[in-house]
Design an enzyme around this catalytic site. Structure first.
Site, PDB file in Angstrom:
ATOM      1  N   GLU A 123       0.906  -1.168  -0.052  1.00  0.00           N
ATOM      2  CA  GLU A 123       0.093   0.146  -0.063  1.00  0.00           C
ATOM      3  C   GLU A 123       0.955   1.004  -0.107  1.00  0.00           C
ATOM      4  O   GLU A 123       1.818   1.226   0.614  1.00  0.00           O
ATOM      5  CB  GLU A 123      -0.907  -0.231   1.213  1.00  0.00           C
ATOM      6  CG  GLU A 123      -1.958   1.229   1.239  1.00  0.00           C
ATOM      7  CD  GLU A 123      -2.961   1.123   2.203  1.00  0.00           C
ATOM      8  OE1 GLU A 123      -4.051   1.963   2.289  1.00  0.00           O
ATOM      9  OE2 GLU A 123      -2.840   0.367   3.158  1.00  0.00           O
ATOM     10  N   GLU A 300      -5.886  -2.977  12.645  1.00  0.00           N
ATOM     11  CA  GLU A 300      -5.418  -3.535  11.407  1.00  0.00           C
ATOM     12  C   GLU A 300      -6.299  -4.902  11.287  1.00  0.00           C
ATOM     13  O   GLU A 300      -6.952  -5.325  10.129  1.00  0.00           O
ATOM     14  CB  GLU A 300      -4.011  -4.184  11.517  1.00  0.00           C
ATOM     15  CG  GLU A 300      -3.097  -3.122  11.554  1.00  0.00           C
ATOM     16  CD  GLU A 300      -3.211  -1.958  10.660  1.00  0.00           C
ATOM     17  OE1 GLU A 300      -3.705  -2.227   9.633  1.00  0.00           O
ATOM     18  OE2 GLU A 300      -2.847  -0.885  10.858  1.00  0.00           O
ATOM     19  N   HIS A 303      -9.603  -4.029   9.594  1.00  0.00           N
ATOM     20  CA  HIS A 303      -9.781  -3.457   8.213  1.00  0.00           C
ATOM     21  C   HIS A 303     -10.218  -4.760   7.620  1.00  0.00           C
ATOM     22  O   HIS A 303     -10.374  -4.653   6.152  1.00  0.00           O
ATOM     23  CB  HIS A 303      -8.348  -3.341   8.048  1.00  0.00           C
ATOM     24  CG  HIS A 303      -7.978  -1.788   7.977  1.00  0.00           C
ATOM     25  ND1 HIS A 303      -8.848  -0.931   7.224  1.00  0.00           N
ATOM     26  CD2 HIS A 303      -6.832  -1.040   8.107  1.00  0.00           C
ATOM     27  CE1 HIS A 303      -8.340   0.256   7.248  1.00  0.00           C
ATOM     28  NE2 HIS A 303      -7.194   0.148   7.865  1.00  0.00           N
ATOM     29  N   GLU A 322      -9.969   4.283   6.112  1.00  0.00           N
ATOM     30  CA  GLU A 322      -9.304   4.646   7.083  1.00  0.00           C
ATOM     31  C   GLU A 322      -9.919   5.180   8.111  1.00  0.00           C
ATOM     32  O   GLU A 322      -9.567   5.147   9.418  1.00  0.00           O
ATOM     33  CB  GLU A 322      -7.910   5.436   6.701  1.00  0.00           C
ATOM     34  CG  GLU A 322      -7.000   4.421   5.867  1.00  0.00           C
ATOM     35  CD  GLU A 322      -6.274   3.524   6.475  1.00  0.00           C
ATOM     36  OE1 GLU A 322      -6.431   3.184   7.762  1.00  0.00           O
ATOM     37  OE2 GLU A 322      -5.716   2.534   5.635  1.00  0.00           O
TER      38      GLU A 322
END
Length: 906
Positions: A123, A300, A303, A322
């Site tokens: 990313e 994380e 996500h 985000e």
């Protein structure tokens, strides 16, 4: 990445890809100097867009062959694109073979080596540094990955998804084959090949399924992974309970690496973490470290659904994943804190971070909306605006539709978009559609302006009490100042949570004119969606004190016109802990700003000192809250309140306030230090960590007072505490007290600390950072940083180490950095250029220091401009740095002069 490759990318120019990649079969023959990558893809034309050639992204690759359906094809290369003009109209198979050089990859983007192993960071656009690909988030494919490597050097071979096969090969090599059943964009790809050990835990979720959780680290670090594993388990449990989102893979892996540009990365099923965000033990980690690790592990993991199962259509939608996921990790942290007081402390800390990072961004050269309209380098838009302000936007959704309504909206969002790449508008529509008739659904178009308008809105509130009519009229108005490329802002939806207090501090019932009677609350949410609106409360017994923006219900700057008397009422009686803390900060801020603006020495008045003493001695306030309320506002936040900033004047006022608080409350600090000691075994829980926070603040004040002529016993007690402490929070707190006061024992304590922890890289990062952030006194801190740059343990190549020293000075120590002799700016320019040559992402972060240089007073402004010009004149700057410095110079009406020759060569 260098000069000549910069292209301005606009959101309005988005078009869907000409081709889709449906499946990817990757094979890696891993060698540090030259890794062979074979990629076999199944492609199909996108019927929804005009025909065109196949354009694949690739950077720093050595192309070996290109086959379509097994046959060689002609191709051409233009810049960072591989272009194939003649491809079949029907579905076809594409095979590409290339090599890359992981050990030369100092940018830490793509496939690179660290500590003798292979790691990836894809990313935002790192996959193109591994192989040629449609490296964009809306191209989602199912991946199968085969890894081949030397078994002795790289016994662990990991990739996304589920392990299909392992085998031993000839010549001491072995392989592992992985398959991820969920389509994903290339930025979520990951591989790890290294000598690692794992902490494992098998769990059964509410859905009745068994899963294997694994945390991989280098040998010797396994005992530091217990907290990360516990945090991962708690995250799995919380997400399934709160949002009914289950773990969807047989296993979930987390890997730690010491060379990493970010905190962590949410690659599907294989999260890669900076060791600073993963490893923890009482001996090396502070309470703040434990809290941060819990939060990042949760972020994380969350996500997995908000970012992986549903991802971004394009990088302009970055906050879709985000901002939403930061909100989710903030909610998780508050739920883990459990008690109302501990929850409030979490919220206060989140707002402090927003004000410290995002508000200045909104006021600087890089100001952009939560959903930007354009960029040159996407790495530059992993910002506090996208993350922190984006989270506040999501929080406003929940405020407007309620907690249950927000959960309904989330369910509809996944029902509609699971497995898709979508936009911020899709999320907004799902929340609104799930809550028809809500304040959000009736104002959705206006609410969406939070995504398109940059800047921090200014909310003004004025109240008028009519004693005869027993009414209180609250008039709210909003304005959003111009930002680069945007002026003439339109009104936004601002939810204002509020209460009214009597002058004695009692909560008052809130009934708006025209409402029916019945149950009357003492807190409610008003919705401002016009430039100005008035709200009339009836049956108000006396002139109230308004408590506005409770819980910081919107990311705005509030001007409520309250004076000391009203703020003292809020400080003593407000049931909203955030506004109680806010009152303490505003009382201090008013006095510091008064001194800065007048140019007169600061003298704290008795009323303020008595109020702070009352907070410190309050029997019912949580120690963690006291520690926050008694800290003075940050120097950078104070500077944000000024139209022209003299950093040295701000520092002088803050230093004077600290010294006077230390002296006037000396007996109270001593009482707090003695009575809040923790005798039980170490735990990072809110109760213990709150006590330690107050003890460390008290010790810092006592040592500061001692160095200014007070009780001289305290530096010695701090030094002894460094030797005797059983945890890093107490040890580092005592060391910080000596260093920030520039006590005589500071150098000896620093040397002792380094000798004790020289084998612990994360602790040595703290050692460097403490010295970089040390309170400035007669140039000592800046001189020490220059000296530490030559220390045997310092290196620019490791992002953690570079950040620990250079960023600590330039970003977090205004008084040491902004020097009248411009030495700080010269240092900044040197380090930006040095970092840019090896790691443009890290250099770009450092370049952001100068976003608000035009707000500086002279001589700082002119010297800062000269330093920016010197950096901009470097001919081979990365896009990361060039975009930032050119936008900074664009704020200056004067033309950019050529840099001195010697600076250009630097």
């Amino acid at each position: 990445m260098r000069e000549g490759t910069a292209t301005l990318i606009r959101r309005e120019d988005y078009v869907a890809p000409v081709f889709w990649i449906r499946t990817v079969d990757l094979c890696f023959d891993l060698e540090p100097a030259k890794t062979l990558v074979t990629s076999k893809m199944r492609l199909e034309r996108n019927a929804g867009v005009p025909h065109g050639p196949l354009r694949l992204h690739g950077e720093e690759l050595n192309l070996l062959r290109v086959l379509i359906d097994g046959e060689s094809v002609s191709f051409r290369q233009e810049g960072h694109e591989l272009i194939i003009d003649n491809v079949p109209d029907a579905d076809f198979n594409l095979e590409i073979r290339n090599t890359c050089a992981p050990e030369k990859n100092t940018a830490l983007s793509g496939l690179y080596t660290s500590g003798g192993g292979f790691f990836t960071q894809c990313e935002a656009e790192g996959f193109r540094r591994i192989t040629y690909f449609l490296d964009r988030p809306d191209v989602m494919a199912v991946y199968t990955v085969t890894l081949r490597a030397d078994k002795a050097r790289y016994p662990m071979l990991l990739s996304n998804g589920n392990l299909l096969e392992t085998a031993t090969l000839d010549n001491g090599r072995h392989l592992a084959k992985w398959h991820d059943p969920f389509p994903k964009p290339s930025y979520l790809f990951a591989l790890v090949a290294a000598d690692l050990v794992a902490r494992e835990q098998r769990i059964r979720t509410r859905a009745g399924k068994d899963h294997l959780l694994q945390v991989y680290v280098r040998r010797g670090d396994l005992e530091k992974t217990e907290h990360a594993m516990n945090s991962l388990i708690a995250s799995v449990v919380w997400d399934e309970a709160r949002f009914k989102l289950p773990l969807d893979l047989e296993r979930f892996m987390v890997v730690g690496v010491s060379d990493f540009n970010m905190g962590a990365m949410e690659n599907k099923g294989l999260n890669i973490f900076n060791t600073a965000a993963l490893l923890a033990s009482p001996a090396i980690s502070t309470d703040a470290d434990f809290h941060r690790i819990e939060s990042i592990v949760a972020h994380e993991y969350f996500h997995n659904w908000t970012g992986n199962r549903v991802t971004c259509r394009d990088w302009f939608q970055l906050s879709l994943k985000e901002g939403l996921t930061v909100f989710r990790d903030q909610e998780f942290s508050q739920d883990m804190a459990a008690t109302p007081s501990a929850r409030a402390v979490c919220r206060i800390q989140d707002v402090r971070a927003l004000r410290a990072m995002q508000f200045p961004e909104d006021a600087g050269s890089m100001a952009h909306a939560v959903r930007p309209d354009q960029y040159v380098e996407i790495n530059n838009f992993y910002t506090a605006t996208v993350y922190n302000k984006g989270a506040e936007v999501v929080r406003m959704y929940q405020t407007l539709v309620g907690r249950e309504g927000f959960a309904k909206g989330m369910s509809l969002y996944f029902e509609r978009h699971d497995g898709q790449a979508v936009t911020c508008d899709d999320f907004a529509q799902a929340i609104a559609d799930a809550n028809p008739g809500s304040p959000l659904s009736t104002r959705l178009d206006t609410f969406r302006r939070w995504y398109s308008q940059a800047g921090t809105p200014r909310l003004q509130a004025r109240g008028a009490y009519d004693a005869d009519a027993r009414t209180y009229t609250l008039t709210l108005s909003q304005a959003n100042p111009a930002t680069p490329g945007q002026d003439g802002k339109q009104p936004q939806v601002i939810p204002v949570a509020l209460g009214l207090l009597s002058r004695e501090g009692r909560p008052l019932p809130l009934t708006l004119q025209g409402e029916d009677g019945g149950t009357v609350a003492t807190e409610r949410v008003l919705v401002l969606d016009q430039a100005e609106q008035s709200f009339v409360f009836v049956d108000v017994a006396g002139e109230p004190v308004p408590s506005l923006l409770r819980g910081f219900s919107a990311p705005v700057v509030l001007d409520d016109g309250l004076g000391d008397a009203e703020l003292l009422v809020l400080l003593k009686h407000d049931s909203d802990a955030f506004n109680r803390w806010e009152a303490s900060q505003r009382l201090a801020l008013a006095r510091i700003l008064g001194a800065v603006r007048s140019g007169e020495p600061l003298t704290l008045d008795a009323a303020y000192l008595d109020a702070m003493r009352a907070v410190l001695r309050h029997a019912d306030l949580d120690p963690a809250f006291k520690a926050l309320a008694l800290q003075l506002p940050d120097e950078a936040y104070i500077a944000e309140q000024l139209t022209e900033v003299d950093p040295q004047a701000v520092h002088a006022a803050v230093a004077a306030a600290q010294e006077q608080l230390a002296t006037a409350l000396q007996a109270d600090w001593a009482w707090a230090f003695e009575t809040h000691q923790v005798s039980a075994g170490y735990s990072p829980d809110p109760v213990q960590s709150g006590k330690r926070a107050l003890v460390n603040l008290s010790l810092a004040m006592l040592v500061l007072n001692a160095t200014r002529g007070g009780d001289g016993v305290w530096p010695g007690r701090a030094y002894q505490r460094i030797k005797d402490a059983t945890n890093m929070t107490d040890r580092l707190g005592a060391l910080s007290a000596l260093v920030n006061a520039h006590a005589e024992l500071a150098d000896s304590a620093l040397a002792r600390f380094h000798a004790q922890f020289k084998g612990e890289a994360l602790v040595i990062d703290k050692w460097f950072a403490m010295q970089g952030r040390a309170a400035e006194q007669d140039g000592k801190t800046f001189a020490r940083v220059k000296q530490l740059m030559k220390h045997a343990d310092f290196t620019l190549k490791n992002p953690n180490r570079a950040r620990s020293l250079i960023f600590s000075l330039c970003m977090f120590n205004p008084a040491a950095f902004h020097r009248a002799d411009a030495a700080g700016y010269v240092f900044w320019a040197e380090q930006v250029l040095a970092l840019d040559a090896i790691n443009p992402q890290v250099a770009g972060r450092l370049a952001r220091v100068m976003d608000r240089w035009t707000a500086l007073a002279e001589p700082y402004r002119g010297a800062a401009r000269e330093a920016i010009v010197r950096v901009a004149a470097k001919p081979d700057l990365s896009n990361d740095v060039r975009e930032i410095v050119e936008r900074a110079l664009a704020l200056d009406p004067r033309p950019a002069a050529a840099a001195p020759a010697e600076a250009v060569q630097g």
